[in-house]
Design a protein around this motif. Structure first.
Motif, PDB file in Angstrom:
ATOM      1  N   LYS A   1      11.126  49.798  55.984  1.00 40.86           N
ATOM      2  CA  LYS A   1      12.229  50.487  55.996  1.00 40.86           C
ATOM      3  C   LYS A   1      13.146  50.203  54.745  1.00 40.86           C
ATOM      4  N   ASP A   2      13.578  51.139  54.058  1.00 40.08           N
ATOM      5  CA  ASP A   2      14.664  51.155  53.012  1.00 40.08           C
ATOM      6  C   ASP A   2      15.941  51.088  53.533  1.00 40.08           C
ATOM      7  N   ARG A   3      16.148  50.271  54.438  1.00 37.83           N
ATOM      8  CA  ARG A   3      17.404  50.231  55.085  1.00 37.83           C
ATOM      9  C   ARG A   3      17.869  49.022  55.569  1.00 37.83           C
ATOM     10  N   HIS A   4      19.067  48.597  55.933  1.00 40.00           N
ATOM     11  CA  HIS A   4      19.587  47.260  56.508  1.00 40.00           C
ATOM     12  C   HIS A   4      18.807  46.869  57.673  1.00 40.00           C
ATOM     13  N   GLU A   5      18.257  47.436  58.420  1.00 38.96           N
ATOM     14  CA  GLU A   5      17.670  46.872  59.552  1.00 38.96           C
ATOM     15  C   GLU A   5      16.550  45.924  59.213  1.00 38.96           C
TER      16      GLU A   5
ATOM     17  N   GLN B   1       7.558  31.483  38.450  1.00 36.36           N
ATOM     18  CA  GLN B   1       7.317  30.031  38.901  1.00 36.36           C
ATOM     19  C   GLN B   1       8.118  29.636  40.216  1.00 36.36           C
ATOM     20  N   HIS B   2       9.370  30.477  40.251  1.00 33.76           N
ATOM     21  CA  HIS B   2      10.185  30.122  41.145  1.00 33.76           C
ATOM     22  C   HIS B   2       9.964  31.036  42.646  1.00 33.76           C
ATOM     23  N   GLU B   3       8.897  31.754  42.415  1.00 34.21           N
ATOM     24  CA  GLU B   3       8.661  32.567  43.501  1.00 34.21           C
ATOM     25  C   GLU B   3       9.772  33.477  44.199  1.00 34.21           C
ATOM     26  N   VAL B   4      10.525  34.057  43.374  1.00 34.06           N
ATOM     27  CA  VAL B   4      11.660  34.930  43.344  1.00 34.06           C
ATOM     28  C   VAL B   4      11.385  36.172  42.902  1.00 34.06           C
ATOM     29  N   SER B   5      12.202  37.229  43.014  1.00 37.12           N
ATOM     30  CA  SER B   5      12.059  38.214  42.417  1.00 37.12           C
ATOM     31  C   SER B   5      12.638  38.679  41.098  1.00 37.12           C
ATOM     32  N   LEU B   6      12.071  39.198  40.101  1.00 31.40           N
ATOM     33  CA  LEU B   6      12.589  39.496  38.622  1.00 31.40           C
ATOM     34  C   LEU B   6      14.057  39.738  38.684  1.00 31.40           C
ATOM     35  N   ASN B   7      14.565  40.453  39.798  1.00 32.76           N
ATOM     36  CA  ASN B   7      16.086  41.014  39.884  1.00 32.76           C
ATOM     37  C   ASN B   7      16.901  39.604  40.097  1.00 32.76           C
ATOM     38  N   THR B   8      16.401  38.815  41.022  1.00 30.36           N
ATOM     39  CA  THR B   8      17.118  37.618  41.122  1.00 30.36           C
ATOM     40  C   THR B   8      17.442  36.796  40.050  1.00 30.36           C
ATOM     41  N   VAL B   9      16.256  36.609  39.250  1.00 24.56           N
ATOM     42  CA  VAL B   9      16.488  35.710  37.995  1.00 24.56           C
ATOM     43  C   VAL B   9      17.475  36.597  37.093  1.00 24.56           C
TER      44      VAL B   9
ATOM     45  N   ARG C   1       7.261  49.525  39.192  1.00 23.94           N
ATOM     46  CA  ARG C   1       5.861  49.827  38.551  1.00 23.94           C
ATOM     47  C   ARG C   1       4.831  48.794  39.008  1.00 23.94           C
ATOM     48  N   VAL C   2       5.029  47.576  39.767  1.00 28.59           N
ATOM     49  CA  VAL C   2       4.134  46.629  39.964  1.00 28.59           C
ATOM     50  C   VAL C   2       3.806  46.897  41.528  1.00 28.59           C
ATOM     51  N   ALA C   3       2.660  46.817  42.084  1.00 25.39           N
ATOM     52  CA  ALA C   3       2.306  46.826  43.438  1.00 25.39           C
ATOM     53  C   ALA C   3       2.695  45.540  43.950  1.00 25.39           C
ATOM     54  N   SER C   4       3.205  45.722  45.168  1.00 30.80           N
ATOM     55  CA  SER C   4       3.698  44.417  45.775  1.00 30.80           C
ATOM     56  C   SER C   4       3.076  44.395  47.116  1.00 30.80           C
ATOM     57  N   THR C   5       2.524  43.011  47.522  1.00 29.06           N
ATOM     58  CA  THR C   5       2.219  43.008  48.860  1.00 29.06           C
ATOM     59  C   THR C   5       3.473  42.499  49.740  1.00 29.06           C
ATOM     60  N   THR C   6       3.271  42.886  50.978  1.00 33.40           N
ATOM     61  CA  THR C   6       4.289  42.606  52.085  1.00 33.40           C
ATOM     62  C   THR C   6       3.941  41.391  52.799  1.00 33.40           C
ATOM     63  N   VAL C   7       5.214  40.784  53.381  1.00 28.67           N
ATOM     64  CA  VAL C   7       4.982  39.373  53.909  1.00 28.67           C
ATOM     65  C   VAL C   7       3.836  39.737  55.167  1.00 28.67           C
ATOM     66  N   SER C   8       3.804  40.938  55.691  1.00 23.78           N
ATOM     67  CA  SER C   8       2.946  40.899  56.828  1.00 23.78           C
ATOM     68  C   SER C   8       1.355  40.761  56.327  1.00 23.78           C
ATOM     69  N   GLU C   9       1.317  41.759  55.215  1.00 18.55           N
ATOM     70  CA  GLU C   9      -0.093  41.748  54.365  1.00 18.55           C
ATOM     71  C   GLU C   9      -0.563  40.261  54.295  1.00 18.55           C
TER      72      GLU C   9
ATOM     73  N   LYS D   1       8.488  43.458  51.138  1.00 16.80           N
ATOM     74  CA  LYS D   1       7.797  42.920  49.638  1.00 16.80           C
ATOM     75  C   LYS D   1       8.015  41.271  49.921  1.00 16.80           C
ATOM     76  N   LEU D   2       6.914  40.768  49.455  1.00 16.58           N
ATOM     77  CA  LEU D   2       6.911  39.243  49.403  1.00 16.58           C
ATOM     78  C   LEU D   2       7.771  38.641  48.332  1.00 16.58           C
ATOM     79  N   GLU D   3       8.413  39.443  47.486  1.00 16.71           N
ATOM     80  CA  GLU D   3       8.949  38.882  46.245  1.00 16.71           C
ATOM     81  C   GLU D   3      10.567  38.994  46.791  1.00 16.71           C
TER      82      GLU D   3
END
Length: 373
Positions: free
Chosen positions: A170-174, A265-273, A302-310, A196-198
């Protein structure tokens, strides 16, 4: 004003089924006089009876109960640009909160001494101090990678129950829902695993900020602080300074490469950094790096992301037993332990599970079957 049943809704469901009050009483497991007292507003169902009444009639809490002046559950949806939290969202979540109350008595006793941020502030200096204190309590330095286990362990210590759910992409706040029960002093935090895992670690840190600042939960101020705290906790001042020094002087592509290395390295998203480096530069009076927010988002997309559930389940979707096992082992959650007791000791059915997890009926039937064995 005390809460009472919405008699018109109850009567309507009884008419649909051709039931008398005596028949409803039999279904719920109470006397006919008890139902009469409910319908006349002389009394109100106890939590267990209310739960059975809701499930028996197929009514959501907001349609079953007129809350009056009682203390309502505190609801916080993670703020997301372009989304709007409607009255329906809040009402539905509050209904879930009321139906969660019978579970509280089946949880372990909660700690009285909890972590609180008493003066939450989004400004750089006080936020940095709050992060330093939090990381010190967790026993990790400012340069260290904050692990999932550090974050997850804090929920259990602060009377917050993690409820991992599979709500789809979902692309929403739920994707994250916070329900605090003030009277019971317990919080339920729903986390959608189909994301997304990231991004997931940021969302957990965001929800932890709500747990640390219960008086702000459900407010815009609370959402702003939770976002600011999450970013600073995952990638604090010292990390942002190192990343800035490393990226400064490079061309745009080199900047992105340098920031991406820290994100990995910190296992966070590029946007967080990127956002934490921006805040560091602004606070330090340094020129910003030559990369825009829009470019960062384009690189991410542009980068394919794995979900947490996957990452957690193979194959997808998981069966009920695998899902329950991961909730208990990976997320250290008591939710399904308490729910199992409710199913076995009080005979609640799949309809209750459907409402408190907000999942399709066929999925709730599978979860119920796994818990009832």
């Amino acid at each position: 004003m005390a809460k009472s049943l919405r008699v018109d809704e109850v009567s309507g469901k009884m008419r649909e089924r051709g039931w008398t009050q005596a028949h409803l009483a039999q279904q719920v497991g109470v006397t006919s006089q008890t139902v009469t007292n409910w319908m006349k507003g002389r009394d109100f169902p106890r939590p267990t009876a209310l739960l059975k009444l809701a499930v028996t009639l197929g009514l959501a809490f907001e349609n079953l109960v007129d809350p009056g002046g009682v203390t309502e559950p505190v609801i916080a949806f993670r703020k997301k640009a372009g989304t709007k939290t409607t009255d329906h969202h809040i009402s539905k979540a509050r209904g879930m909160g009321h139906l969660l109350k019978p579970l509280v008595a089946l949880l372990s006793e909660t700690r009285q001494l909890r972590t609180l941020i008493t003066s939450p502030d989004c400004e750089y200096a006080p936020l940095r101090k709050a992060v330093e204190q939090t990381r010190a309590e967790l026993g990790i330095g400012q340069h260290a990678v904050l692990s999932y286990s550090h974050l997850i362990g804090q929920f259990q210590k602060n009377a917050a129950i993690l409820v991992p759910v599979l709500w789809g992409k979902k692309d929403r706040h739920e994707n994250a829902l916070h329900i605090r029960l003030p009277e019971e002093d317990v919080t339920f935090v729903y986390l959608n695993l189909d994301v997304k895992l990231e991004d997931f670690k940021f969302w957990i840190a965001h929800e932890l900020a709500h747990v640390y600042t219960p008086e702000l939960a459900g407010s815009e101020e609370g959402e702003d602080f939770a976002d600011a705290f999450a970013g600073a906790l995952l990638f604090p001042h010292e990390c942002a300074e190192a990343a800035y020094r490393d990226a400064a002087g490079r061309v745009k592509s080199g900047v992105i490469t340098a920031l991406a290395r820290y994100a990995t390295q910190h296992e966070v998203s590029l946007n967080t950094v990127h956002q934490q480096v921006k805040r560091f530069a602004k606070n330090s009076g340094l020129p910003p790096l030559p990369v825009e927010d829009r470019t960062i988002h384009q690189v991410r997309n542009r980068v394919a992301s794995t979900t947490v559930s996957e990452a957690l389940f193979e194959p997808m979707p998981p069966d009920a037993n695998s899902y329950i096992s991961v909730a208990s082992s990976v997320f250290q959650s008591e939710f399904f332990v308490a729910l199992e007791r409710l199913v076995k000791e009080q005979g609640v059915g799949a309809g209750y599970i459907q409402q408190v997890l907000d999942i399709p009926l066929k999925d709730s039937v599978s979860v119920h079957r796994a818990l009832a064995v």
